[in-house]
Design a protein around this motif. Structure first.
Motif, PDB file in Angstrom:
ATOM      1  N   ALA A 163      44.642 -90.307 -29.919  1.00  0.00           N
ATOM      2  CA  ALA A 163      45.212 -91.309 -29.016  1.00  0.00           C
ATOM      3  C   ALA A 163      44.541 -91.281 -27.652  1.00  0.00           C
ATOM      4  N   SER A 164      44.248 -90.068 -27.153  1.00  0.00           N
ATOM      5  CA  SER A 164      43.603 -89.969 -25.847  1.00  0.00           C
ATOM      6  C   SER A 164      42.170 -90.490 -25.913  1.00  0.00           C
ATOM      7  N   LEU A 165      41.443 -90.166 -26.993  1.00  0.00           N
ATOM      8  CA  LEU A 165      40.078 -90.677 -27.130  1.00  0.00           C
ATOM      9  C   LEU A 165      40.090 -92.192 -27.229  1.00  0.00           C
ATOM     10  N   GLN A 166      41.056 -92.737 -28.000  1.00  0.00           N
ATOM     11  CA  GLN A 166      41.144 -94.186 -28.147  1.00  0.00           C
ATOM     12  C   GLN A 166      41.496 -94.834 -26.815  1.00  0.00           C
ATOM     13  N   SER A 167      42.406 -94.202 -26.051  1.00  0.00           N
ATOM     14  CA  SER A 167      42.795 -94.753 -24.752  1.00  0.00           C
ATOM     15  C   SER A 167      41.604 -94.788 -23.789  1.00  0.00           C
ATOM     16  N   TYR A 168      40.793 -93.706 -23.765  1.00  0.00           N
ATOM     17  CA  TYR A 168      39.619 -93.689 -22.871  1.00  0.00           C
ATOM     18  C   TYR A 168      38.594 -94.735 -23.315  1.00  0.00           C
ATOM     19  N   ALA A 169      38.424 -94.895 -24.653  1.00  0.00           N
ATOM     20  CA  ALA A 169      37.482 -95.895 -25.158  1.00  0.00           C
ATOM     21  C   ALA A 169      37.946 -97.304 -24.800  1.00  0.00           C
ATOM     22  N   GLN A 170      39.268 -97.527 -24.822  1.00  0.00           N
ATOM     23  CA  GLN A 170      39.795 -98.842 -24.448  1.00  0.00           C
ATOM     24  C   GLN A 170      39.440 -99.164 -22.993  1.00  0.00           C
ATOM     25  N   GLN A 171      39.663 -98.191 -22.106  1.00  0.00           N
ATOM     26  CA  GLN A 171      39.365 -98.423 -20.689  1.00  0.00           C
ATOM     27  C   GLN A 171      37.862 -98.605 -20.463  1.00  0.00           C
ATOM     28  N   CYS A 172      37.060 -97.872 -21.249  1.00  0.00           N
ATOM     29  CA  CYS A 172      35.614 -98.070 -21.148  1.00  0.00           C
ATOM     30  C   CYS A 172      35.240 -99.493 -21.542  1.00  0.00           C
ATOM     31  N   ALA A 173      35.872 -99.996 -22.638  1.00  0.00           N
ATOM     32  CA  ALA A 173      35.571-101.352 -23.089  1.00  0.00           C
ATOM     33  C   ALA A 173      35.960-102.366 -22.025  1.00  0.00           C
ATOM     34  N   LEU A 174      37.138-102.162 -21.378  1.00  0.00           N
ATOM     35  CA  LEU A 174      37.578-103.085 -20.347  1.00  0.00           C
ATOM     36  C   LEU A 174      36.622-103.072 -19.149  1.00  0.00           C
ATOM     37  N   ASN A 175      35.898-101.969 -18.976  1.00  0.00           N
ATOM     38  CA  ASN A 175      34.933-101.867 -17.884  1.00  0.00           C
ATOM     39  C   ASN A 175      33.521-102.189 -18.350  1.00  0.00           C
ATOM     40  N   GLY A 176      33.396-102.792 -19.542  1.00  0.00           N
ATOM     41  CA  GLY A 176      32.098-103.286 -19.992  1.00  0.00           C
ATOM     42  C   GLY A 176      31.272-102.299 -20.772  1.00  0.00           C
ATOM     43  N   VAL A 177      31.830-101.129 -21.149  1.00  0.00           N
ATOM     44  CA  VAL A 177      31.067-100.131 -21.893  1.00  0.00           C
ATOM     45  C   VAL A 177      31.771 -99.886 -23.218  1.00  0.00           C
ATOM     46  N   CYS A 178      31.093-100.229 -24.320  1.00  0.00           N
ATOM     47  CA  CYS A 178      31.667-100.018 -25.654  1.00  0.00           C
ATOM     48  C   CYS A 178      31.052 -98.767 -26.263  1.00  0.00           C
ATOM     49  N   ILE A 179      31.884 -97.854 -26.745  1.00  0.00           N
ATOM     50  CA  ILE A 179      31.436 -96.559 -27.267  1.00  0.00           C
ATOM     51  C   ILE A 179      31.828 -96.450 -28.744  1.00  0.00           C
ATOM     52  N   ASP A 180      30.860 -96.037 -29.571  1.00  0.00           N
ATOM     53  CA  ASP A 180      31.128 -95.719 -30.976  1.00  0.00           C
ATOM     54  C   ASP A 180      31.521 -94.244 -31.032  1.00  0.00           C
ATOM     55  N   TRP A 181      32.817 -93.964 -30.917  1.00  0.00           N
ATOM     56  CA  TRP A 181      33.272 -92.569 -30.764  1.00  0.00           C
ATOM     57  C   TRP A 181      33.922 -91.981 -32.019  1.00  0.00           C
ATOM     58  N   ARG A 182      34.467 -92.839 -32.919  1.00  0.00           N
ATOM     59  CA  ARG A 182      35.208 -92.302 -34.072  1.00  0.00           C
ATOM     60  C   ARG A 182      34.292 -91.531 -35.027  1.00  0.00           C
ATOM     61  N   SER A 183      33.034 -91.922 -35.119  1.00  0.00           N
ATOM     62  CA  SER A 183      32.110 -91.234 -36.018  1.00  0.00           C
ATOM     63  C   SER A 183      31.822 -89.809 -35.562  1.00  0.00           C
ATOM     64  N   ALA A 184      32.147 -89.490 -34.287  1.00  0.00           N
ATOM     65  CA  ALA A 184      31.884 -88.147 -33.771  1.00  0.00           C
ATOM     66  C   ALA A 184      33.055 -87.198 -34.003  1.00  0.00           C
ATOM     67  N   THR A 185      34.160 -87.659 -34.659  1.00  0.00           N
ATOM     68  CA  THR A 185      35.352 -86.818 -34.841  1.00  0.00           C
ATOM     69  C   THR A 185      35.398 -86.168 -36.212  1.00  0.00           C
ATOM     70  N   ASP A 186      34.323 -86.246 -36.995  1.00  0.00           N
ATOM     71  CA  ASP A 186      34.274 -85.648 -38.332  1.00  0.00           C
ATOM     72  C   ASP A 186      35.434 -86.118 -39.208  1.00  0.00           C
ATOM     73  N   GLY A 187      35.768 -87.383 -39.093  1.00  0.00           N
ATOM     74  CA  GLY A 187      36.789 -87.961 -39.961  1.00  0.00           C
ATOM     75  C   GLY A 187      38.215 -87.827 -39.465  1.00  0.00           C
ATOM     76  N   VAL A 188      38.472 -87.037 -38.401  1.00  0.00           N
ATOM     77  CA  VAL A 188      39.833 -86.842 -37.909  1.00  0.00           C
ATOM     78  C   VAL A 188      40.424 -88.157 -37.420  1.00  0.00           C
ATOM     79  N   CYS A 189      39.622 -89.004 -36.763  1.00  0.00           N
ATOM     80  CA  CYS A 189      40.132 -90.236 -36.178  1.00  0.00           C
ATOM     81  C   CYS A 189      39.616 -91.473 -36.908  1.00  0.00           C
ATOM     82  N   ASP A 190      39.208 -91.316 -38.164  1.00  0.00           N
ATOM     83  CA  ASP A 190      38.722 -92.484 -38.903  1.00  0.00           C
ATOM     84  C   ASP A 190      39.811 -93.552 -39.002  1.00  0.00           C
ATOM     85  N   PHE A 191      39.392 -94.802 -39.031  1.00  0.00           N
ATOM     86  CA  PHE A 191      40.322 -95.930 -39.132  1.00  0.00           C
ATOM     87  C   PHE A 191      39.948 -96.764 -40.350  1.00  0.00           C
TER      88      PHE A 191
END
Length: 610
Positions: A163-191
């Motif tokens: 949830a915290s990683l997703q929340s930070y990624a959301q704020q990054c997106a709102l500030n114009g930076v999109c991050i591919d972060w779920r692939s770095a969690t070894d499947g823990v945060c897969d959607f």
């Protein structure tokens, strides 16, 4: 690895569900299948919601010093963000949150679990890693790391940090930076997206569809929301090479050259089909979505119709999608013909082209007194005769004939009954006049009313016939003889009772002797003397007497039969002496005595005790 739990939003505007993208004069809502984003330009607010977490972005220029509660205090000072309603600062923001509850009926949330030892490494480190490096320059990440570690250290679920990683990624997106972060969690945060949609880390805020009007409104047209239209964020999108059918469906098409039809399906360009009475074609339009063009189907030319029969008229009716003339019957134009049939006949109608022809045909029945009877049924035709509707026809060959035979009466009556005539009926009726007693298993005997009868050879059984109302009741009375053993009798006393059922006698009862000193007026016998008493069991019985209609009782007790006088010398305290005579029982026997009911005997016994 555990997979994070995600929620899908249902969005309502004024109690009516809407399917993003949606916009009106005040706000716009978009949804990528993971997060929903609400933008309110008038106040510069951006609210993002994803199941159990949400974030609110407010401009400093409009909300400086105007926020409190879980949003903290908008003054760029994090030290007072955990302020309580009373103005004091709580050292724990999670504890502070429980003091800012809305006054509703929802139960209070449980207290936070006690902290436990944090694992050496968690997915929280991804926030500060190179994965989010491009966002570090535009958005501080330390608060998100602290929040992530708080969750991971207090809740035993590795995926809670997603949830915290997703929340930070959301704020990054709102500030114009999109991050591919779920692939770095070894499947823990897969959607996992609902098929056929697939997950994309950086996709458009509004996905293009086959609906060009929708695309123009939310993607191409310049509006007050256009500033955010270039934002990229994670979401569920149609696979590459396909296009979303419309914003309300999850249908992906390989081509948008289609026309929408009312049943929710579509047709390809240049495809034709029949819809009702129209021939429709999907035609392409320049710069517009393909359009459905429909034309009425042509009707065949029908030959003229001639209606020349009695009762016929020409009518026009619709068959399928075309009209045609045909002949129909108008019953009001048929000749008037009233017709009725006698009893036993049915009206049979033969139809012409339009008008009926009536005839009377006989039914397979017999007729008597204007009433129909089916073959086999009784007909009340003659007194004391059994009349039945037969299968044969009458001489005219139309209706069925009635056959009659005299009624045969059964004159046999069972034992105890007599045949009696009944006025108005052909046959008599067996009427009970006496009772029937059954003895020896299967032998019977007729007993008149109020009569008493004893079967031969068994004087201990008596049958009595009583009539109560219309009921005849046979009462069987059995005399139960007391136990009888000639050896218990005094010889010569054996006799048969008057009823001839039971034997009786004077029963023996024993003479009991006991040596003792006699006492009389204070004086005592000079020696012990033999005193005799009668002791023993004698027969007592009860039975119902059919003659007296009462319970009879027979009682006997052990009494003396023979006795003698004996003398003994008595010595008084003053030394004087005198002779004293007493009765000595020589013989005892069971003698008849007056019976006393148990109740009276008990009462007398109780009185004696008192």
């Amino acid at each position: 690895m555990e997979t994070s739990v995600f929620f899908f939003s249902q969005i309502y505007v004024n109690h009516k569900r809407v399917y993003p993208a949606y916009s009106n004069n005040d706000f716009q809502i978009t949804d990528n299948g993971i997060e929903a984003l609400l933008v309110i330009p008038a106040i510069g607010a951006q609210i993002m919601f994803s199941g159990l977490q949400f974030s609110i972005e407010l401009p400093w220029s409009k909300f400086h010093g105007n926020t409190e509660g879980q949003c903290g205090t908008c003054d760029n000072n994090r030290k007072d963000d955990c302020r309580l309603p009373n103005g004091t600062i709580d050292s724990s923001c999670p504890d502070m949150a429980h003091h800012w509850r809305v006054n509703d009926s929802c139960p209070a949330p449980p207290p936070p679990p006690p902290p436990h030892t944090c694992p050496p490494e968690t997915i929280c480190k991804i926030i500060s890693s190179k994965v989010f490096e491009r966002c570090h320059e535009v958005l501080p990440y330390i608060p998100f790391v602290l929040g992530c570690e708080f969750d991971v250290c207090n809740i035993k679920n590795p995926s809670i940090g997603c949830a915290s990683l997703q929340s930070y990624a959301q704020q990054c997106a709102l500030n114009g930076v999109c991050i591919d972060w779920r692939s770095a969690t070894d499947g823990v945060c897969d959607f996992e997206c609902n098929a056929p949609l697939v997950y994309e880390a950086c996709g458009p805020q509004v996905e293009p569809t086959c609906d060009l009007r929708y695309n123009n409104r939310f993607i191409k047209d310049e509006t007050q929301f256009t500033a955010l239209s270039s934002m990229l964020w994670e979401g569920c999108y149609c696979p590459e090479g396909t296009t979303l059918l419309d914003h309300e469906s999850h249908t992906c098409l390989p081509s948008c050259d289609i026309c929408f039809i009312p049943n929710g399906k579509w047709k390809q360009v240049n495809e034709s089909w029949v819809s009702g009475c129209d021939l429709c074609t999907c035609q392409s339009e320049p710069n517009l979505s393909p359009t459905v063009i429909c034309k009425q189907l042509p009707c065949p030319i029908e030959p003229p119709v001639t209606c020349d029969q009695v009762g016929q008229v020409t009518v026009t009716e619709t068959v399928g999608c075309c009209t045609q003339d045909k002949c129909a019957c108008d019953v009001t134009s048929c000749p008037s013909q009233k017709h009725s049939c006698p009893v036993g006949y049915s009206q049979e109608t033969e139809m012409g082209v339009c008008c009926p022809k009536h005839t009377c045909v006989p039914n397979p029945v017999c007729v008597f007194n204007n009433t129909e009877y089916l073959p086999g049924n009784s007909v009340p035709m003659r007194y004391c005769e059994n009349c039945v509707c037969s299968d044969k026809l009458e001489n005219d060959g139309k209706l069925h004939a009635i056959g009659c035979e005299p009624i045969k009466c059964d004159t046999y009556c069972p034992q105890g009954f007599e045949l009696q005539e009944i006025p108005g009926q052909c046959c008599g009726k067996c009427v009970q006049t006496s009772c029937v007693g059954v003895y020896s298993g299967n032998l019977t005997h007729t007993i008149p009313v109020n009569g008493i009868w004893t079967p031969p050879g068994n004087k201990c059984v008596k049958f009595e016939c009583l009539k109560i109302g219309t009921q005849f009741i046979t009462i069987e009375a059995r005399t139960v003889c007391p136990l009888y053993n000639p050896q218990d009798c005094i010889p010569g006393t054996e006799v048969l009772a008057p009823d001839g059922c039971c034997y009786t006698c004077i029963r023996k009862c024993n003479v009991t002797k006991e040596s003792t000193y006699l006492q009389h007026n204070g004086c005592t016998s000079s020696k012990k003397v033999d005193m005799s008493t009668c002791q023993g069991l004698c027969q007592t019985s009860s039975w119902f007497s059919s003659k007296t209609r009462m319970i009879e009782r027979s009682c006997s007790c052990c009494q003396e039969i023979n006795s003698s006088k004996k003398e003994v010398e008595m010595v008084c305290p003053d030394g004087s002496k005198f002779n004293y005579s007493y009765d000595y029982i020589e013989l005892c026997g069971c003698l008849q005595s007056k019976c006393t009911t148990v109740e009276k005997a008990v009462i007398k016994k109780l009185r004696r005790r008192r």
